[in-house]
Design a protein around this motif. Structure first.
Motif, mmCIF file in Angstrom:
data_model
loop_
_atom_site.group_PDB
_atom_site.id
_atom_site.type_symbol
_atom_site.label_atom_id
_atom_site.label_comp_id
_atom_site.label_asym_id
_atom_site.label_seq_id
_atom_site.Cartn_x
_atom_site.Cartn_y
_atom_site.Cartn_z
ATOM 1 N N TRP A 44 0.808 -1.301 0.144
ATOM 2 C CA TRP A 44 0.043 0.290 0.035
ATOM 3 C C TRP A 44 1.011 1.207 0.009
ATOM 4 C CZ3 TRP A 44 -5.330 -0.445 -0.536
ATOM 5 C CH2 TRP A 44 -5.695 -1.477 -0.644
ATOM 6 N N VAL A 45 0.640 2.212 -0.999
ATOM 7 C CA VAL A 45 1.592 3.491 -0.727
ATOM 8 C C VAL A 45 0.557 4.395 -0.924
ATOM 9 C CG1 VAL A 45 3.202 4.829 -2.209
ATOM 10 C CG2 VAL A 45 3.129 2.473 -2.331
ATOM 11 N N PHE A 46 0.632 5.641 0.162
ATOM 12 C CA PHE A 46 -0.168 6.450 0.291
ATOM 13 C C PHE A 46 0.561 7.866 0.153
ATOM 14 C CE2 PHE A 46 -2.011 3.338 2.763
ATOM 15 C CZ PHE A 46 -3.213 3.073 2.246
ATOM 16 N N PRO A 47 -0.119 8.997 -0.381
ATOM 17 C CA PRO A 47 0.664 10.340 -0.426
ATOM 18 C C PRO A 47 0.587 10.674 0.971
ATOM 19 C CG PRO A 47 -1.210 10.322 -1.805
ATOM 20 C CD PRO A 47 -1.530 8.987 -0.991
ATOM 21 N N LEU A 48 1.729 11.285 1.503
ATOM 22 C CA LEU A 48 2.009 12.012 2.635
ATOM 23 C C LEU A 48 2.100 13.387 2.634
ATOM 24 C CD1 LEU A 48 2.467 11.057 5.502
ATOM 25 C CD2 LEU A 48 5.084 10.695 4.863
ATOM 26 N N ASP A 49 3.051 13.960 1.927
ATOM 27 C CA ASP A 49 3.242 15.529 1.761
ATOM 28 C C ASP A 49 4.092 15.695 0.347
ATOM 29 O OD1 ASP A 49 5.786 14.977 2.740
ATOM 30 O OD2 ASP A 49 5.333 15.817 4.795
ATOM 31 N N THR A 50 3.937 17.069 0.384
ATOM 32 C CA THR A 50 4.930 17.611 -0.721
ATOM 33 C C THR A 50 5.473 18.963 -0.126
ATOM 34 O OG1 THR A 50 3.543 16.657 -2.559
ATOM 35 C CG2 THR A 50 5.092 18.469 -3.281
ATOM 36 N N THR A 51 6.787 19.152 -0.535
ATOM 37 C CA THR A 51 7.344 20.309 0.105
ATOM 38 C C THR A 51 8.143 21.234 -0.935
ATOM 39 O OG1 THR A 51 9.293 19.314 0.923
ATOM 40 C CG2 THR A 51 7.545 19.789 2.382
ATOM 41 N N GLU A 52 8.174 22.496 -1.046
ATOM 42 C CA GLU A 52 8.772 23.044 -2.102
ATOM 43 C C GLU A 52 9.870 23.763 -1.525
ATOM 44 O OE1 GLU A 52 7.715 26.704 -5.021
ATOM 45 O OE2 GLU A 52 6.330 25.482 -4.666
ATOM 46 N N ASP A 53 10.940 23.944 -2.248
ATOM 47 C CA ASP A 53 12.246 24.654 -1.762
ATOM 48 C C ASP A 53 11.775 26.150 -2.218
ATOM 49 O OD1 ASP A 53 14.546 26.030 -1.506
ATOM 50 O OD2 ASP A 53 15.692 24.710 -2.399
ATOM 51 N N HIS A 54 11.680 27.050 -1.153
ATOM 52 C CA HIS A 54 11.327 28.281 -1.599
ATOM 53 C C HIS A 54 12.190 29.303 -1.900
ATOM 54 C CE1 HIS A 54 7.138 27.768 -0.288
ATOM 55 N NE2 HIS A 54 7.473 27.110 0.794
ATOM 56 N N THR A 55 13.529 28.784 -1.833
ATOM 57 C CA THR A 55 14.615 29.918 -1.876
ATOM 58 C C THR A 55 14.761 30.057 -3.614
ATOM 59 O OG1 THR A 55 16.133 28.013 -2.002
ATOM 60 C CG2 THR A 55 15.938 29.472 -0.120
ATOM 61 N N THR A 56 14.113 28.824 -4.446
ATOM 62 C CA THR A 56 14.512 28.868 -5.770
ATOM 63 C C THR A 56 13.092 28.594 -6.386
ATOM 64 O OG1 THR A 56 14.867 26.452 -6.077
ATOM 65 C CG2 THR A 56 16.816 27.940 -5.897
ATOM 66 N N GLY A 57 11.969 27.902 -5.596
ATOM 67 C CA GLY A 57 10.865 27.744 -6.395
ATOM 68 C C GLY A 57 10.789 26.544 -7.510
ATOM 69 N N GLN A 58 11.953 25.855 -7.495
ATOM 70 C CA GLN A 58 12.201 25.025 -8.527
ATOM 71 C C GLN A 58 12.232 23.572 -8.294
ATOM 72 O OE1 GLN A 58 12.127 26.095 -12.086
ATOM 73 N NE2 GLN A 58 11.695 27.989 -11.081
ATOM 74 N N HIS A 103 4.194 -5.963 10.248
ATOM 75 C CA HIS A 103 4.458 -5.289 8.859
ATOM 76 C C HIS A 103 5.560 -4.140 9.148
ATOM 77 C CE1 HIS A 103 1.986 -2.645 11.581
ATOM 78 N NE2 HIS A 103 2.321 -1.607 10.762
ATOM 79 N N VAL A 104 5.872 -3.553 7.854
ATOM 80 C CA VAL A 104 7.012 -2.464 7.699
ATOM 81 C C VAL A 104 6.165 -1.254 7.509
ATOM 82 C CG1 VAL A 104 9.116 -2.053 6.465
ATOM 83 C CG2 VAL A 104 8.745 -4.282 7.137
ATOM 84 N N ARG A 105 6.556 -0.249 7.780
ATOM 85 C CA ARG A 105 6.049 1.077 7.578
ATOM 86 C C ARG A 105 7.400 1.982 7.209
ATOM 87 N NH1 ARG A 105 2.611 4.661 11.682
ATOM 88 N NH2 ARG A 105 4.791 5.162 12.484
ATOM 89 N N ALA A 106 7.347 2.536 5.765
ATOM 90 C CA ALA A 106 8.560 3.264 5.431
ATOM 91 C C ALA A 106 8.044 4.594 4.685
ATOM 92 C CB ALA A 106 9.449 2.439 4.427
ATOM 93 N N THR A 107 8.866 5.544 4.730
ATOM 94 C CA THR A 107 8.666 6.659 4.011
ATOM 95 C C THR A 107 9.587 6.853 2.937
ATOM 96 O OG1 THR A 107 7.720 7.743 6.209
ATOM 97 C CG2 THR A 107 8.348 9.172 4.266
ATOM 98 N N ILE A 108 8.937 6.882 1.634
ATOM 99 C CA ILE A 108 9.762 7.087 0.465
ATOM 100 C C ILE A 108 9.747 8.586 -0.055
ATOM 101 C CG2 ILE A 108 10.142 4.697 -0.036
ATOM 102 C CD1 ILE A 108 8.097 5.196 -2.163
ATOM 103 N N LYS A 109 10.744 9.210 -0.716
ATOM 104 C CA LYS A 109 10.708 10.470 -1.103
ATOM 105 C C LYS A 109 11.415 10.477 -2.397
ATOM 106 C CE LYS A 109 14.855 12.202 1.205
ATOM 107 N NZ LYS A 109 15.349 13.221 1.810
ATOM 108 N N LYS A 110 10.869 11.423 -3.330
ATOM 109 C CA LYS A 110 11.308 11.719 -4.631
ATOM 110 C C LYS A 110 11.579 13.153 -4.724
ATOM 111 C CE LYS A 110 10.854 10.974 -9.601
ATOM 112 N NZ LYS A 110 12.349 11.231 -9.678
#
Length: 112
Positions: A44-58, A103-110
């Protein structure tokens, strides 16, 4: 019922387990082993959050929470999911409960 929730997820991940080696200066290094992929179905894979680098916005970082009954995943593993490569964000939590509840619970990030 609960067992099926931990084993019948719709997602399949490819995990590249952690391995240990030494760098050019002889220091121990942990890194994903891209020569030994492990297929982990029923996740099972659920969205957790999205963050943005505000210094560049990119640059934004997407994070997802992964639940599976078993996977060889650690903080130094890598994960492929839906054709994208992800890093493991922190050390996964291993729930050593009554066997059907393990079970195993992990957080992955891209990033990017």
């Amino acid at each position: 019922m609960l067992l099926s929730l931990l084993t019948d997820g719709p997602e399949t991940l490819t995990v590249y387990p952690e391995h240990h080696t030494t760098d050019a200066e002889g220091n121990p290094v942990a890194a994903p082993d891209f020569t030994r992929p492990v297929t982990v179905p029923g996740c099972w894979v659920f969205p957790l959050d999205t963050t943005e680098d505000h210094t560049t916005g990119q640059r934004s970082t997407e994070r997802y929470r992964v639940y599976t009954q078993a996977a060889p995943v650690t903080a130094w593993s890598a994960v492929d999911w839906r054709g994208q490569r992800y890093e493991v964000d922190g050390e996964p939590q291993q729930w050593q409960a009554h066997p059907p509840l393990h079970h195993v619970r992990a957080t992955i990030k891209k990033a990017g």
